[in-house]
Design an enzyme around this catalytic site. Structure first.
Site, PDB file in Angstrom:
ATOM      1  N   HIS A  63      -3.908   4.470   4.308  1.00 31.62           N
ATOM      2  CA  HIS A  63      -4.893   3.606   4.350  1.00 31.62           C
ATOM      3  C   HIS A  63      -6.185   4.376   3.641  1.00 31.62           C
ATOM      4  O   HIS A  63      -6.838   3.835   2.689  1.00 31.62           O
ATOM      5  CB  HIS A  63      -5.145   3.269   5.830  1.00 31.62           C
ATOM      6  N   TYR A  82       3.301   5.481  11.863  1.00 30.18           N
ATOM      7  CA  TYR A  82       3.310   4.206  12.164  1.00 30.18           C
ATOM      8  C   TYR A  82       4.474   3.344  11.288  1.00 30.18           C
ATOM      9  O   TYR A  82       4.586   2.252  11.345  1.00 30.18           O
ATOM     10  CB  TYR A  82       2.098   3.280  12.292  1.00 30.18           C
ATOM     11  N   ARG A  90       0.976  -1.177   0.157  1.00 27.41           N
ATOM     12  CA  ARG A  90      -0.008  -0.123  -0.043  1.00 27.41           C
ATOM     13  C   ARG A  90       1.001   1.170   0.139  1.00 27.41           C
ATOM     14  O   ARG A  90       1.621   1.541   0.946  1.00 27.41           O
ATOM     15  CB  ARG A  90      -0.782   0.195   1.310  1.00 27.41           C
TER      16      ARG A  90
HETATM   17  C1  LIG Z   1     -15.517  -5.485  10.614  1.00 27.81           C
HETATM   18  C2  LIG Z   1     -14.618  -4.360  10.454  1.00 27.81           C
HETATM   19  N1  LIG Z   1     -13.683  -4.057  11.398  1.00 27.81           N
HETATM   20  C3  LIG Z   1     -13.060  -3.101  11.355  1.00 27.81           C
HETATM   21  C4  LIG Z   1     -12.981  -2.269  10.326  1.00 27.81           C
HETATM   22  C5  LIG Z   1     -12.240  -0.942  10.092  1.00 27.81           C
HETATM   23  N2  LIG Z   1     -11.047  -1.020   8.898  1.00 27.81           N
HETATM   24  C6  LIG Z   1     -11.341  -0.584   7.797  1.00 27.81           C
HETATM   25  S1  LIG Z   1     -10.185  -1.107   6.808  1.00 27.81           S
HETATM   26  C7  LIG Z   1      -9.445  -1.743   8.193  1.00 27.81           C
HETATM   27  C8  LIG Z   1      -8.148  -2.535   7.666  1.00 27.81           C
HETATM   28  C9  LIG Z   1      -8.180  -3.489   6.725  1.00 27.81           C
HETATM   29  O1  LIG Z   1      -6.835  -3.934   6.478  1.00 27.81           O
HETATM   30  P1  LIG Z   1      -6.766  -5.035   5.269  1.00 27.81           P
HETATM   31  O2  LIG Z   1      -7.872  -6.079   5.235  1.00 27.81           O
HETATM   32  O3  LIG Z   1      -5.186  -5.375   4.995  1.00 27.81           O
HETATM   33  O4  LIG Z   1      -7.318  -4.284   3.642  1.00 27.81           O
HETATM   34  P2  LIG Z   1      -6.573  -2.994   3.363  1.00 27.81           P
HETATM   35  O5  LIG Z   1      -7.055  -1.657   4.087  1.00 27.81           O
HETATM   36  O6  LIG Z   1      -4.945  -2.934   3.629  1.00 27.81           O
HETATM   37  O7  LIG Z   1      -6.724  -2.947   1.942  1.00 27.81           O
HETATM   38  C10 LIG Z   1      -9.877  -1.808   9.294  1.00 27.81           C
HETATM   39  C11 LIG Z   1      -9.629  -2.371  10.578  1.00 27.81           C
HETATM   40  C12 LIG Z   1     -14.163  -2.595   9.103  1.00 27.81           C
HETATM   41  N3  LIG Z   1     -14.047  -1.787   8.051  1.00 27.81           N
HETATM   42  N4  LIG Z   1     -14.740  -3.626   9.263  1.00 27.81           N
END
Ligand SMILES: Cc1ncc(C[n+]2csc(CCOP(=O)(O)OP(=O)(O)O)c2C)c(N)n1
Ligand SMILES: [Mg+2]
Lengths: 325, 326
Positions: free
Chosen positions: A219, A228, A215
């Site tokens: 985010h 971080y 990435r």
């Molecule tokens: C059930 C749930 N918990 C928390 C979140 C908040 N949240 C949004 S994105 C994220 C991180 C996701 O990481 P990853 O699965 O690696 O996907 P990326 O964003 O890196 O594409 C979090 C914790 C959410 N959307 N859904």
């Protein structure tokens, strides 16, 4: 796609979008896998899959409309073979698996069969739903591909907080193959995903594809990654930029000339311009839209509240712009 | 002695005080460590208390609450953060079938001093699942305490009271008010501040009682100011389970009217329960039916519609007018 992404970030900064989730650095994983899909295949994205959306014929303005808060997505998932974005992490892996179980029951598995793909991130592999999806898919030998874009971060949490083993190896425990592909190599992503989809469509069951990528951006536009992660890490991955890499490949093999790249630049300028004007001219939904499409059948609560709210709104008419008081 | 703090910073200071007071208190959640949480409510705690007490968990809400239950059995007092209201639901099983029932199931042998902090409510222009008001689910569940704060003073003290409670506490944080700032008396004694389960008269009045909690308290106070025709008493409910009925009914018996405002949807919302109870206890004092001002019975809409969906100043005043129409 990268141009759409950078325009969207700017539009968010200007207040035209509530939020934008950048795909920067993940273009190869998304376009490679997206181009491996056939028309009748079905994709279940998370919220960052703008490149796959593009491959499925979703206009950027539909994505912008969601992040502007003008709609909840709103494209027809069946028409595009592309489900709505799913924000609650992991949920869509089960939907993809269930859809694939439907495909099986339709007898649509075989030489010319239908395959299903579910996208999610590295963080999502911690979620119960994702692991349940692996198991349901395995037990049912469902025609589904799990495409994990391991961009190495889940907001501020590095991969080590989600998994002690490489993600592709999780598949073995569930009883189906897992492969890791260089997620910044668009042709490798295309080839690996195509093979996995073909396996699924011909009845050979699920595959977990781990596209190892990075990435490169924050985010979301709300995030500040300097809190971080190290700049050195980012710099290292900037050198592996997937678009830079495909360009080098095309140049080195004499597959594209200067005129081609100029044409691409011109096209992306045009797309950028379209995205900007479409976004700025997007109308707000009507207040009474709140009550639309909640139930298939007429509903007394909704009908009553809609009527009351319509009366309430009309009580302000002629009272001036600030409302009734 | 007072310090000027926002609601977010006051919760942060309260968490810090609780961690200093009791080494068994720890934080768990997604991004609560190095990042300090997406709203920075746990900012600095990881640095000062270390990774053993401020745990960046895997991305799994059921896992977070389930392991917090185990930690509590082992004598810890976990404070878990659910990143946004809409992401509580994967943890619903652990919360409703395990956390809420453990004391009763174990015939009192097992305490569940778990606090679940949830930023909740709308009004921040967010995408789907980031603006929910799920308090009625919690209020409906026996075994859970449910509280919510509306000002920095309560934020600072109530989080500490919640952590000291031996019952599981759902601690709802009004995310659109995180940045509201006022003076907080951090030198008071936790034993002398308003108890966790009490409501608070936020503005005295004589003609109508207006109940609100969390993000709607500010709106209710603005409505009371704006209505120059009537003297409106505003009560900050603070605790949704248990509800402090003595404070509420005493007020309604004086004013004869009650309007309840919340961001949660109307049907089966906290206002419905409060209306039923107040009607039972104050029937002969009421000049009008209890009026509810709530969100519509629809999914939270896309953000360009939220100003219409959320009860605002005008909708609250309209509710007050309806009460006076009798
Ligand atoms: C059930 C749930 N918990 C928390 C979140 C908040 N949240 C949004 S994105 C994220 C991180 C996701 O990481 P990853 O699965 O690696 O996907 P990326 O964003 O890196 O594409 C979090 C914790 C959410 N959307 N859904
Ligand atoms: Mg990730």
């Amino acid at each position: 796609m990268r141009r759409v992404d950078s325009e969207a970030i700017t539009l968010q900064r200007q207040g035209e979008l509530g939020l934008w989730v950048s795909l920067l650095g993940q273009e190869a994983a998304q376009i490679g896998s997206g181009r491996a899909l056939r028309d009748r295949d079905m994709a279940f994205p998370s919220y960052r899959e703008h490149g796959v959306a593009w491959c499925r014929g979703i206009q950027p303005k539909e994505l912008l409309s969601m992040f502007r808060g003008a709609s909840n997505g709103g494209w027809d998932p069946h028409e595009h073979g592309f489900h709505l974005y799913t924000i609650v992490i992991g949920s869509q892996a089960l939907h993809a698996t269930g859809y694939a179980m439907g495909v099986q029951r339709d007898g649509a598995v075989g030489e010319d069969g239908t395959a299903v793909i579910s996208y999610f991130g590295d963080g999502a592999t911690s979620q119960g739903d994702t692991n349940e999806a692996f198991n349901f898919a395995s037990v049912n030998n469902a025609p589904v591909v799990f495409f994990c874009q391991n961009n190495q971060w889940a907001i501020s949490e590095p991969l080590e907080r989600q998994s002690r083993v490489p993600i592709y190896r999780r598949a073995a425990g569930f009883g189906f193959p897992g492969v890791r592909v260089d997620g910044n190599d668009v042709l490798a992503c295309l080839a690996v995903t195509r093979a996995a989809l073909d396996n699924a469509r011909t009845g050979n069951g699920p595959t977990l594809v781990e596209a190892f990528t990075y990435r490169m951006g924050a985010h979301t536009t709300n995030d500040d990654p300097t809190r971080y992660r190290d700049k050195a890490e980012l710099d290292e991955w900037k050198a592996k930029d997937p678009i830079l890499r495909v360009r080098r490949y095309l140049e080195a093999n004499g597959l594209a000339d200067e005129a081609f790249f100029t044409a691409v630049d011109e096209e992306s300028d045009r797309v950028g311009e379209t995205v900007r004007t479409q976004c700025r001219s997007m109308p707000d939904p009507e207040p009474l839209d709140i009550f639309h499409e909640v139930y298939a059948e007429p509903n007394v609560h909704i009908d009553q509240q809609r009527a009351e709210f319509a009366d309430y709104l009309s009580s302000f008419e002629g009272a001036g712009a600030e409302g009734g008081r | 002695m007072g310090t000027n703090l926002t609601i977010g910073k006051a919760i942060n200071a309260g968490l810090r005080a609780a961690m200093e007071h009791d080494p068994k208190v720890l934080m768990m959640g997604e991004d609560v460590g190095r990042l300090g949480g997406v709203f920075r409510v746990t900012d600095g705690l990881y640095k000062d208390f270390g990774a053993d007490r401020v745990i960046d968990t895997p991305l799994a809400e059921s896992g977070i609450v389930g392991t917090a239950i185990g930690m509590a059995m082992r004598g810890y007092r976990p404070v878990v953060e659910i990143q946004f209201d809409g992401f509580f639901f994967p943890a619903a099983n652990q919360t409703f079938t395990q956390l809420a029932k453990m004391r009763r199931r174990s015939a009192g042998k097992l305490a569940m001093p778990v606090v679940m902090r949830i930023p909740y409510g709308g009004g921040i222009g967010a995408v789907e699942h980031h603006s929910e008001s799920p308090e009625a689910y919690f209020q409906h569940t026996a075994g859970l305490r449910v509280v919510t704060v509306a000002n920095p003073e309560d934020a600072y003290w109530m989080i500490q009271q919640a952590i000291r409670s031996d019952d599981p506490v759902i601690f709802l944080e009004p995310k659109r008010r995180y940045y509201e700032k006022t003076e907080v008396d951090t030198e008071a004694s936790i034993h002398e501040v308003t108890p966790l389960g009490s409501a608070r008269v936020a503005r005295p009045g004589t003609d109508c009682t207006l109940l609100a909690y969390g993000p709607m308290v500010k709106t209710a106070l603005q409505a009371a100011e704006a209505d120059t025709d009537h003297s409106i008493e505003v009560i900050d409910v603070r605790s949704l389970s248990p509800v402090d009925y003595p404070t509420i009914t005493a007020s309604v018996k004086r004013t004869g009217r009650l309007v309840v405002a919340h961001e949660a949807t109307l049907t089966g919302g906290p206002g419905a329960e409060i209306a039923a109870r107040v009607t039972e206890e104050c029937f002969y004092h009421l000049e009008s039916p209890v009026i509810r001002v709530a969100a519509f019975d629809t999914p939270y809409p896309q953000s360009r519609l939220e100003e219409h969906y959320l009860p605002d100043l005008d909708r609250v005043l309209d509710g007050v007018d309806r009460a006076f129409a009798y």
